[in-house]
Enzyme design. Structure first.
Site, PDB file in Angstrom:
ATOM      1  N   CYS A 165      -7.469   4.614  -5.631  1.00  0.00           N
ATOM      2  CA  CYS A 165      -6.391   5.159  -6.456  1.00  0.00           C
ATOM      3  C   CYS A 165      -6.525   6.616  -6.856  1.00  0.00           C
ATOM      4  CB  CYS A 165      -6.251   4.335  -7.725  1.00  0.00           C
ATOM      5  SG  CYS A 165      -5.630   2.700  -7.398  1.00  0.00           S
TER       6      CYS A 165
ATOM      7  N   ASN B 253       0.809  -1.209   0.000  1.00  0.00           N
ATOM      8  CA  ASN B 253       0.000   0.000   0.000  1.00  0.00           C
ATOM      9  C   ASN B 253       0.842   1.258   0.000  1.00  0.00           C
ATOM     10  OD1 ASN B 253      -2.638  -0.290  -0.171  1.00  0.00           O
ATOM     11  ND2 ASN B 253      -3.058  -0.267   2.036  1.00  0.00           N
TER      12      ASN B 253
HETATM   13  C1  UDX Z   1      -8.694   2.853 -11.395  1.00  0.00           C
HETATM   14  C2  UDX Z   1      -8.108   2.746 -12.812  1.00  0.00           C
HETATM   15  O1  UDX Z   1      -9.176   2.575 -13.751  1.00  0.00           O
HETATM   16  C3  UDX Z   1      -7.117   1.609 -12.885  1.00  0.00           C
HETATM   17  O2  UDX Z   1      -6.508   1.567 -14.175  1.00  0.00           O
HETATM   18  C4  UDX Z   1      -6.049   1.802 -11.806  1.00  0.00           C
HETATM   19  O3  UDX Z   1      -5.124   0.750 -11.815  1.00  0.00           O
HETATM   20  C5  UDX Z   1      -6.716   1.898 -10.443  1.00  0.00           C
HETATM   21  O4  UDX Z   1      -7.659   2.955 -10.431  1.00  0.00           O
HETATM   22  P1  UDX Z   1     -10.625   1.629 -10.032  1.00  0.00           P
HETATM   23  O5  UDX Z   1     -10.434   2.722  -9.043  1.00  0.00           O
HETATM   24  O6  UDX Z   1     -10.628   0.231  -9.553  1.00  0.00           O
HETATM   25  O7  UDX Z   1      -9.474   1.692 -11.147  1.00  0.00           O
HETATM   26  O8  UDX Z   1     -12.019   1.845 -10.774  1.00  0.00           O
HETATM   27  P2  UDX Z   1     -12.564   2.644 -12.047  1.00  0.00           P
HETATM   28  O9  UDX Z   1     -13.382   1.731 -12.855  1.00  0.00           O
HETATM   29  O10 UDX Z   1     -11.487   3.364 -12.744  1.00  0.00           O
HETATM   30  O11 UDX Z   1     -13.597   3.660 -11.366  1.00  0.00           O
HETATM   31  C6  UDX Z   1     -13.192   4.686 -10.472  1.00  0.00           C
HETATM   32  C7  UDX Z   1     -14.380   5.496  -9.998  1.00  0.00           C
HETATM   33  O12 UDX Z   1     -14.915   6.275 -11.065  1.00  0.00           O
HETATM   34  C8  UDX Z   1     -15.538   4.669  -9.472  1.00  0.00           C
HETATM   35  O13 UDX Z   1     -16.039   5.270  -8.298  1.00  0.00           O
HETATM   36  C9  UDX Z   1     -16.552   4.708 -10.593  1.00  0.00           C
HETATM   37  O14 UDX Z   1     -17.860   4.540 -10.145  1.00  0.00           O
HETATM   38  C10 UDX Z   1     -16.316   6.086 -11.155  1.00  0.00           C
HETATM   39  N1  UDX Z   1     -16.704   6.218 -12.568  1.00  0.00           N
HETATM   40  C11 UDX Z   1     -16.074   5.502 -13.535  1.00  0.00           C
HETATM   41  C12 UDX Z   1     -17.698   7.116 -12.918  1.00  0.00           C
HETATM   42  O15 UDX Z   1     -18.279   7.797 -12.060  1.00  0.00           O
HETATM   43  N2  UDX Z   1     -18.033   7.251 -14.236  1.00  0.00           N
HETATM   44  C13 UDX Z   1     -17.413   6.547 -15.232  1.00  0.00           C
HETATM   45  O16 UDX Z   1     -17.757   6.742 -16.417  1.00  0.00           O
HETATM   46  C14 UDX Z   1     -16.408   5.642 -14.867  1.00  0.00           C
END
Ligand code: UDX
Length: 538
Positions: free
Chosen positions: A291, A106
């Site tokens: 992230c 982490n």
């Molecule tokens: C992200 C990156 O996508 C990934 O490549 C990296 O390694 C880690 O961080 P993650 O945080 O797991 O991954 O999820 P992600 O699908 O990217 O969504 C992040 C946030 O954005 C979520 O809360 C999701 O609900 C939100 N989101 C995503 C939206 O509100 N709208 C969208 O169109 C896409």
């Protein structure tokens, strides 16, 4: 490059566990050991109840860790294989035996001291790096898998100079891009792998050695090699730009709510511009997850430390809009409920930061519940289809409710349910906080037309799911992928007419993820307000 026999991951978390499992699964001749000083976590990785939930992960672990055939294929005449995935708490032994050691611990944001709330907390990373430097055999390749500030490799080289003078180690940067909920798919089929190395022949050879591990299942054209600093920075930039895109569309959603424009229509319209692309444009209550916020903070902090204050300010604005979006939504809920929740029950649907995961880190749900608690509600009901209710309860317990407990068990108003209908029974308002397919009110079944490519992107965009067919789809497994219409059906969805019958007026539904068809819902007597839509406001 040298042959690789033993690979060690230090850190059995969301990145280390799944990444090690997939590498082991795809390389039967390499032994992959995941170590962690937390013995409880290791015990869980060695049990039938893995410590994290990711679709497809249990199957991969079953094959690589147990040498068994995948679920559903037990009868096939495949030869079982030797286990090559191990979980252990003997950290130093495993480091000492490995050709490649990947550090996957982490790296959260600092919560105290210099740079608190902004800089990356390198405590665990530094401790593990020191342990690796102490125990690794000469020539071991040390890999930064954790997301780290730019120039971290230099810090490790300095440790080597002090602790092991005269010993040579190559440091690589190999950031992980997997997303929660799709980790296994992302690992099996990544857009790209980035390997940063020193620009020396030894550095490049080390990079090639690591590339060879990935090349057993990933096309070489997707494996990019860069210098270490570019690779470290690229990870921070990728996440920051994804988050920036969300803040951009979320800021537009506020304009939509005030004007009568529909953010969904705006997203669809701009997404057709090939230069912009149609992904990551769903407006909502803002991003969560472990992230985005941390990486933007880290990027801004780096900019600031370099004296680039305008750059830092630019990226911090992405976070400001994200908080603004969440708070704006919570305020709208309270205002629609006539600024008093004292006699009301409000149900929060979804607690995880996004669908198909039990990951609750930085989930906007907790902040929204906090804001609702300030209104002294009769009840706040919480339901999530993926999260363990005990985990949610523990997090709620940490909240303050004007000095009294928040959780129902302790005498507070927040009650966590394991059944959606019970959670919604008697509610005056329901708030959709996470985009689980189960919550949608249009059946996620659609005939998608066009080529394989348009089908895939249409299914992804309309439903935010990887196209995966229902078992009863007549065409699917034979025709999907060709230019034939394709039926997509999602999992079981909530029966909203049943929910409506059991609700108490005023029956409000606040759609924080733009997944509800408002006109259909109003036929059931439920009033809907959605992000990016004027609702009753204009
Ligand atoms: C992200 C990156 O996508 C990934 O490549 C990296 O390694 C880690 O961080 P993650 O945080 O797991 O991954 O999820 P992600 O699908 O990217 O969504 C992040 C946030 O954005 C979520 O809360 C999701 O609900 C939100 N989101 C995503 C939206 O509100 N709208 C969208 O169109 C896409």
């Amino acid at each position: 490059p040298k042959p690789v026999r033993n690979v060690c991951f230090v850190g059995a978390g969301y990145v280390g566990g799944p990444t090690a499992a997939v590498i082991a699964h795809q390389n039967p001749s390499i032994n992959v050991t995941v170590v962690d000083k937390d013995q409880r976590r290791i015990r869980r990785w060695n049990s039938r109840h893995l410590p994290i939930y990711e679709p497809g992960l249990a199957d991969i672990v079953r094959v690589a860790r147990d040498g068994l055939l995948p679920f559903g294929k037990e009868d096939e005449q495949l030869s079982a294989r030797k286990p090559n995935l191990f979980f252990s708490s003997d950290v130093s032994k495993s480091i000492a035996e490995s050709d490649i050691v990947l550090i996957a611990v982490n790296t959260p944001t600092k919560t105290r001291g210099a740079g608190s709330g902004r800089a990356t907390d390198m405590t665990s990373f530094e401790a593990v790096a020191a342990e690796v430097v102490r125990h690794a055999k000469p020539g071991t390749i040390i890999v930064e898998k954790s997301t780290v500030p730019c120039r971290t490799a230099e810090m490790i080289q300095e440790m080597i100079r002090i602790q092991r003078p005269g010993t040579h180690f190559e440091i690589l940067s190999n950031p992980e891009f997997l997303a929660a909920g799709t980790a296994v798919q992302d690992l099996l089929n990544p857009d790209r792998i980035i390997i940063g190395s020193a620009p020396t022949p030894e550095g490049r050879t080390a990079g090639e050695t690591l590339a060879g591990v990935y090349a057993s299942w990933i096309d070489r054209s997707r494996i990019l090699t860069t210098n270490v600093w570019s690779s470290e920075l690229a990870k921070l930039v990728a996440n920051s730009m994804l988050a920036q895109r969300l803040s951009s569309i979320n800021s537009i959603s506020a304009i939509c709510e005030a004007t009568g424009a529909e953010v969904k229509e705006v997203s669809a319209a701009i997404g057709r511009d090939a230069r912009l692309g149609d992904k990551f444009l769903r407006a909502g209550i803002g991003f969560g997850g472990s992230c985005f916020a941390k990486d933007i903070n880290s990027l801004a902090y780096i900019a600031e430390s370099l004296g680039l204050h305008e750059v830092a300010e630019y990226w911090r604005q992405v976070l400001k809009i994200n908080n603004y979006q969440r708070d704006r939504f919570a305020a709208r809920v309270i205002q629609r409920l006539r600024n008093t929740l004292v006699t009301k029950k409000v149900t929060v649907l979804g607690y995880a930061f996004k669908k198909n995961t039990s990951d609750t880190r930085e989930a906007p749900a907790l902040e929204i519940i906090k804001t609702l608690l300030d209104e002294n509600p009769r009840e706040i009901a919480v339901y999530d289809p993926c999260c363990n209710p005990y985990v949610i309860e523990n997090e709620i317990r940490s909240l303050q409710n004007h000095g009294s407990p928040a959780l129902n068990e302790d005498g507070g108003p927040v009650m966590v349910y394991s059944d959606a209908y019970e959670a919604c029974a008697g509610a005056n308002a329901i708030i959709i906080v996470t985009d689980f397919d189960e919550f949608r009110n249009e059946p996620i079944a659609a005939v998608v037309k066009g080529s394989a490519e348009t089908q895939t992107s249409e299914i992804q965009n309309r439903f935010n799911v990887e196209p995966e067919c229902a078992a009863d789809c007549p065409d699917c497994h034979t025709t999907y992928g060709e230019s034939t219409d394709h039926t997509y059906t999602a999992k079981e969805q909530l029966d909203w007419s049943r929910i409506s019958t059991d609700m108490t007026s005023p029956k409000w539904l606040f759609d924080g993820r733009c997944i509800i068809d408002a006109s259909k819902m109003s036929k059931l007597g439920i009033r809907v307000e959605s992000i990016g839509s004027a609702g009753l406001g204009v």
